[in-house]
Design an enzyme around this catalytic site. Structure first.
Site: not given
Length: 173
Positions: A119, A122
């Site tokens: 994501h 992240d």
């Protein structure tokens, strides 16, 4: 020379190119040794070259590393704080995220994982506003591309994290 948690960065030759010592020293690439192996760092049943139903196990079982679970999740549960340090020796926010890139690609290489997924949050810190977040992404993406090329690892998928921040509680994603 910048330092990172006792590890030294060193110039790899060309301007702006840096490489890093191992995050998992003493651990070589994990390989198949068979079910009788007593080596805890070996594959007992996964043999990437073994043919099953006309395809190698490597062709059939395409493993991917989940960036969040592997490099970001701190083992938090509803009863307290995280139990795993995922700073990888970094102290400054961007240094932590750079270290996650180096550690993640080293880990994937040593495990023979050819894909990863993430994501947006992240791979780079969110920062104080959208501009800062975009600047952080712009700084980290070239490093990820460099590591992808170095190890021959490919992106399986990347997407936006539209669930962690409280702003998404009512469907703002």
């Amino acid at each position: 020379m910048p330092a990172c948690h006792g590890r030294r960065f060193h110039s790899a030759g060309r301007k702006g190119e840096w490489s890093m010592k191992e995050f998992f020293p003493g651990i070589s690439k994990i390989g198949y040794e068979g079910p009788k192996s007593r080596n805890p760092l070996s594959f007992k049943y996964y043999d990437p070259e073994k043919v099953v139903a006309g395809k190698t196990m490597k062709e059939t079982l395409k493993f991917a590393m989940s960036y969040w679970h592997t490099l970001c999740g701190e083992g938090v549960d509803m009863f307290g704080a995280g139990t795993a340090d995922k700073t990888f020796g970094g102290t400054a926010e961007m240094e932590v995220y750079q270290n996650k890139v180096y550690a993640g690609f080293e880990l994937m290489h040593k495990l023979g994982i050819e894909y990863f997924c993430f994501h947006d949050k992240d791979i780079a810190p969110e920062g104080r506003n959208l501009r800062t977040f975009q600047e952080n992404l712009d700084a980290i993406v070239p490093l990820i591309k460099e590591q992808m090329q170095k190890y021959g690892i490919r992106l399986l998928w990347g997407t936006a994290n539209c669930f962690n921040n409280p702003r998404y509680v009512h469907g703002a994603g």
